[in-house]
Design a protein around this motif. Structure first.
Motif, short mmCIF file in Angstrom:
data_model
loop_
_atom_site.label_atom_id
_atom_site.label_comp_id
_atom_site.label_asym_id
_atom_site.label_seq_id
_atom_site.Cartn_x
_atom_site.Cartn_y
_atom_site.Cartn_z
N TYR A 169 0.86 -1.18 0.00
CA TYR A 169 0.00 0.00 0.00
C TYR A 169 0.89 1.23 0.00
O TYR A 169 1.91 1.26 0.68
N HIS A 223 -0.87 -5.34 2.71
CA HIS A 223 -2.19 -5.91 2.95
C HIS A 223 -2.28 -7.24 2.22
O HIS A 223 -1.74 -7.40 1.13
N GLN A 255 3.42 -0.13 4.23
CA GLN A 255 2.26 -0.93 4.57
C GLN A 255 2.03 -2.05 3.56
O GLN A 255 2.25 -1.86 2.37
N LEU A 293 -3.25 -6.12 8.05
CA LEU A 293 -2.46 -5.00 7.55
C LEU A 293 -1.19 -4.94 8.37
O LEU A 293 -1.23 -4.97 9.60
N ASP A 301 -0.52 4.47 0.55
CA ASP A 301 -1.38 5.55 1.02
C ASP A 301 -0.70 6.52 1.98
O ASP A 301 -0.97 7.72 1.95
#
Length: 110
Positions: free
Chosen positions: A62, A72, A70, A79, A64
């Motif tokens: 991820y 997932h 991160q 996570l 973000d």
């Protein structure tokens, strides 16, 4: 695995010897802990190594949050959130990875 589960700042982690862990150094009882990939017996020494293994077992990256690394896993609620700087990678992060990938990683004393 024995010890005390501690909830702090929204994170649950296992403290094996309560009162002896140094948050700054990641040391417990004078012993240094490392994250190990079980199948290759490789000590994870940087995020590139960790990311390669996680992507290989179905985790997705991820992008973000610019301050976090991160991952997932599809079809799960799992996570993994890690500090961007590997020097801030602590024992609680290692155990988070181990709990979500039990047969893939271990935390060991060195």
């Amino acid at each position: 695995m024995s010890g005390v589960w501690v909830f702090k700042n929204g994170v649950v982690r296992l403290v094996e010897n309560p009162g002896t862990e140094s948050v700054e150094t990641g040391r417990t009882g004078g012993q240094r802990k490392v994250l190990v990939h079980v199948h290759t017996n490789q000590v994870i020494s940087c995020y590139d190594e960790l990311e390669r293994i996680l992507l290989g077992i179905g985790w997705e990256r991820y992008y973000d949050d610019p301050d976090l690394l991160q991952f997932h896993k599809r079809a799960t609620v799992h996570l993994i959130s890690l500090p961007k700087d590997f020097r801030k990678f602590k024992l609680m992060h290692m155990y988070d990875i181990v709990v979500k990938n039990r047969s893939i990683f271990e935390v060991r004393d060195i």
